[in-house]
Design an enzyme around this catalytic site. Structure first.
Site, PDB file in Angstrom:
ATOM      1  N   ASP A   7       0.869  -1.167   0.000  1.00  0.00           N
ATOM      2  CA  ASP A   7       0.000   0.000   0.000  1.00  0.00           C
ATOM      3  C   ASP A   7       0.912   1.225   0.000  1.00  0.00           C
ATOM      4  O   ASP A   7       2.112   1.111   0.295  1.00  0.00           O
ATOM      5  CB  ASP A   7      -0.896  -0.041   1.237  1.00  0.00           C
ATOM      6  CG  ASP A   7      -1.794   1.176   1.335  1.00  0.00           C
ATOM      7  OD1 ASP A   7      -2.381   1.558   0.308  1.00  0.00           O
ATOM      8  OD2 ASP A   7      -1.899   1.741   2.445  1.00  0.00           O
ATOM      9  N   ASP A   9      -0.068   5.068   1.040  1.00  0.00           N
ATOM     10  CA  ASP A   9      -0.253   6.003   2.154  1.00  0.00           C
ATOM     11  C   ASP A   9      -0.303   5.259   3.488  1.00  0.00           C
ATOM     12  O   ASP A   9      -1.091   4.336   3.674  1.00  0.00           O
ATOM     13  CB  ASP A   9      -1.538   6.812   1.956  1.00  0.00           C
ATOM     14  CG  ASP A   9      -1.521   7.618   0.662  1.00  0.00           C
ATOM     15  OD1 ASP A   9      -0.418   8.006   0.218  1.00  0.00           O
ATOM     16  OD2 ASP A   9      -2.607   7.859   0.099  1.00  0.00           O
TER      17      ASP A   9
HETATM   18 MG   LIG Z   1      -2.887   3.102   3.571  1.00  0.00          MG
END
Ligand SMILES: [Mg+2]
Ligand SMILES: [Zn+2]
Length: 182
Positions: A7, A9
């Site tokens: 992922d 962020d």
């Molecule tokens: Mg995230």
């Protein structure tokens, strides 16, 4: 071929409740860039799969997203690492697209692009959505405490088999150790 799916962020860069809308708002989490380089040095190709509904919500343009990713690629390159590909979902929840996590659409795209089955491929996220998308693809699930990670842990039961790490650096160290590196 060995892949790791990250992922963005809250895993690579600091998350923001008000979205990351420009390159100036993109700040790497300490150790995350080196972690990517560490994975590369042990033969892993690093892929990013990220929900970016800020595009669909009209908060920033695709051009800004591209600039943010250019900054991320430069930052990773500055420590000798490389992100092979960035898959993103620009849609909002209301779009009901197949790619927004927790749906596994981006994982299916990664599997098709690289021509490999994703079973046991490590995926590292900070939210339940990340884990559920990875679970649907058969990935090995890792949660980090950075970003929304602590909140995710407090919210309760994680998908079975989820392993928790302080941050991407610690997760990368464990992945590398598991294949006999150090
Ligand atoms: Mg995230
Ligand atoms: Zn989508």
């Amino acid at each position: 071929m060995k892949l790791v799916i990250l992922d963005r962020d809250g895993v690579i860069n600091e998350d923001s409740e008000s979205y990351i809308k420009s390159p100036d708002e993109w700040h790497p989490i300490p150790g995350s860039l080196e972690a990517i380089s560490n994975l590369n040095q042990h033969g892993f190709r690093v892929i990013v799969a990220t929900n970016q509904s800020g595009v669909g919500r009209g908060l920033f343009e695709m051009s800004a997203l591209n600039e943010i990713h250019a900054r991320m690629h430069r930052a990773v390159a500055s420590v000798g690492g490389k992100i092979d590909a960035v898959f993103f979902c620009p849609h909002t929840p209301e779009d009901n697209c197949p790619c927004r996590k927790p749906k596994p659409g981006m994982f299916d795209e990664i599997s098709a692009r690289f021509g490999i089955d994703l079973s046991a491929v490590p995926t590292i996220g900070d939210t339940r959505r990340d884990l559920e998308a990875g679970q649907a693809a058969g990935c090995s699930l890792m949660l980090v405490r950075t970003g929304k990670g602590r909140r995710t842990i407090e919210a309760g039961a994680l998908p079975s088999g989820t392993v928790v790490f302080d941050d991407l650096a610690h997760a990368a160290t464990a992945i590398v150790a598991a294949v006999g590196g150090n």
